[in-house]
Design an enzyme around this catalytic site. Structure first.
Site, short mmCIF file in Angstrom:
data_model
loop_
_atom_site.label_atom_id
_atom_site.label_comp_id
_atom_site.label_asym_id
_atom_site.label_seq_id
_atom_site.Cartn_x
_atom_site.Cartn_y
_atom_site.Cartn_z
N GLU A 97 3.87 6.05 13.34
CA GLU A 97 2.72 5.98 14.16
C GLU A 97 2.49 4.63 14.70
O GLU A 97 2.72 3.93 13.75
CB GLU A 97 1.63 6.79 13.93
CG GLU A 97 1.71 8.29 13.81
CD GLU A 97 0.65 9.16 13.36
OE1 GLU A 97 0.55 10.33 13.68
OE2 GLU A 97 -0.36 8.58 12.69
N CYS A 110 -0.69 -2.01 16.66
CA CYS A 110 -0.63 -1.63 15.18
C CYS A 110 0.39 -1.26 14.92
O CYS A 110 0.95 0.19 15.19
CB CYS A 110 -1.93 -0.81 14.90
SG CYS A 110 -1.91 -0.69 12.84
N CYS A 117 4.59 5.57 2.95
CA CYS A 117 4.32 4.31 2.13
C CYS A 117 4.34 4.67 0.59
O CYS A 117 3.96 5.97 0.15
CB CYS A 117 2.84 3.93 2.25
SG CYS A 117 2.36 2.18 1.66
N CYS A 121 -2.24 4.25 -2.42
CA CYS A 121 -3.71 3.99 -2.25
C CYS A 121 -4.55 5.30 -1.96
O CYS A 121 -4.19 6.14 -1.03
CB CYS A 121 -3.92 3.21 -1.24
SG CYS A 121 -2.96 1.51 -1.27
N CYS A 124 -6.20 6.23 1.53
CA CYS A 124 -5.22 6.25 2.75
C CYS A 124 -4.31 7.47 3.00
O CYS A 124 -3.68 7.92 2.10
CB CYS A 124 -4.31 5.00 2.51
SG CYS A 124 -3.04 4.83 3.83
N CYS A 342 -8.04 2.90 10.82
CA CYS A 342 -7.39 2.17 9.71
C CYS A 342 -7.47 3.37 8.71
O CYS A 342 -8.37 4.01 8.22
CB CYS A 342 -8.27 1.09 9.20
SG CYS A 342 -7.84 0.46 7.78
#
Length: 355
Positions: A97, A110, A117, A121, A124, A342
């Site tokens: 994305e 962005c 990933c 985290c 996230c 975010c």
């Protein structure tokens, strides 16, 4: 005979000097690299056979030895605030994305650097997907070109002005590809973005941070999110491997040009890292002259146990940091209604409906 697609590199991943050397090694004139860059990045024409001022044998050589495909836009969402999110599909059907954020006098893209990933985290949404693979430099640059085409189709005057490596993935985990892509974004004969228009955000991969002296001089943001090791490690597993002392030792090796700062991104989560102790810890940890704190109110997504603090709490936190002498801003939340804010990106879920 054309080389099989899977073995042909993306032309958009080749730096100008590397393309020039390849031309020379294959009996072509090296300066033609400048002309190829002009067709690809300035004129946005990705069909070598239509490059009018380039010799036929060079055009055929490019056509035979390189791919010039872009990620395809398989879905687009538009937030009520104008933020746009794009689901981009690579040649192997993997998706990432990218998000376009509009602000006065700027249009920021962005970008993603990985499919998923590996950092894990806990706050996230991308982390719940895990890591599938790194993106190639040409796929990172290709996101920019593909999204710019989409924007131009809507409005011929729309131009991307800034890039932030804050999409899916940890940019420094894909160090060489991101370094190469950054050089291509900066190349004056290519996309020609300025150093101050590109920002890389890292969760704190210390060995890679220590290599940033060998990286183009762009803006660096550190995802801090906790000024105490116990809190940071709870939010970011990388904190258990590289504690704050080691992280800041590495940060001090980052070469900063005059009047540049390191931005410290600090995610504010209700009743976890938004208290007086956290303010005191931040004030003790960050050097005043070279630091800027960007507070990010937590953006909730389905399944998260974390919550966003109240507006009053967020404003109080900022005021107290400013009283401590730190430069502190609050990131405006954009695109949260389409999971584009975010920490909300993820490709292995059903897309929200476009507005």
């Amino acid at each position: 005979m054309k080389t099989k697609d899977k073995t042909r590199p993306l032309l958009m991943g080749l730096p100008l000097a590397e393309l020039s050397n390849l031309l020379n090694q294959n009996g072509k004139r090296p300066y033609v690299a400048d002309q190829i860059f002009d067709w690809v990045y300035k004129k946005d024409l990705l069909c070598p056979l239509k490059w009018a001022n380039i010799a036929k044998d060079v055009r055929e050589w490019v056509e035979t030895n390189f791919r010039l495909d872009l990620p395809s836009v398989s879905w687009k969402g538009v937030s009520r605030d104008g933020t746009q999110k794009f689901l981009l599909e690579m040649k192997d059907a993997q998706t990432v994305e990218a998000v376009v954020i509009a602000a006065p006098h700027r249009l920021t893209l962005c970008l993603s650097t990985q499919v998923g990933c590996a950092m894990g985290c806990t706050f996230c949404h991308t982390a719940t997907q895990g890591l599938t693979r790194h993106l190639e430099a040409g796929e990172i640059v290709g996101q920019f070109i593909a999204v710019q085409r989409e924007l131009s189709a809507q409005d011929d005057s729309a131009r991307l002005t800034h890039i932030v490596y804050m999409g899916m993935g940890e940019p420094l985990h894909n160090f060489e590809a991101v370094k190469k892509a950054t050089g291509l974004f900066l190349e004056a004969k290519g996309l020609g973005l300025g150093q101050r228009r590109i920002t890389l955000s890292t969760s704190g991969l210390v060995p890679q941070i220590e290599k940033l002296s060998d990286f183009p001089p762009i803006n660096i943001a550190i995802s801090l999110h906790g000024a105490r090791d116990d809190i940071r490690s709870k939010l970011m597993p990388i904190g258990r491997r590289y504690d704050l002392q080691r992280l800041f030792k590495a940060v001090r090796t980052i070469p900063l040009k005059a009047h540049r700062h390191i931005t410290y991104e600090y995610l504010l989560i209700k009743e976890l890292n938004d208290g007086r102790k956290d303010i005191e810890a931040l004030a003790d940890l960050l050097p005043r002259k070279s630091s800027k704190v960007n507070l990010i109110p937590f953006n909730e997504y389905p399944g998260t146990p974390f919550r966003r603090p109240s507006r009053e709490r967020i404003a109080w936190f900022q005021d107290e940091l400013c009283r401590k002498g730190l430069t502190c801003t609050i990131r405006r939340t954009k695109g949260d209604d389409i999971l584009a804010a975010c920490g909300q990106l993820k490709t292995s879920v059903r897309r929200p409906h476009s507005q």
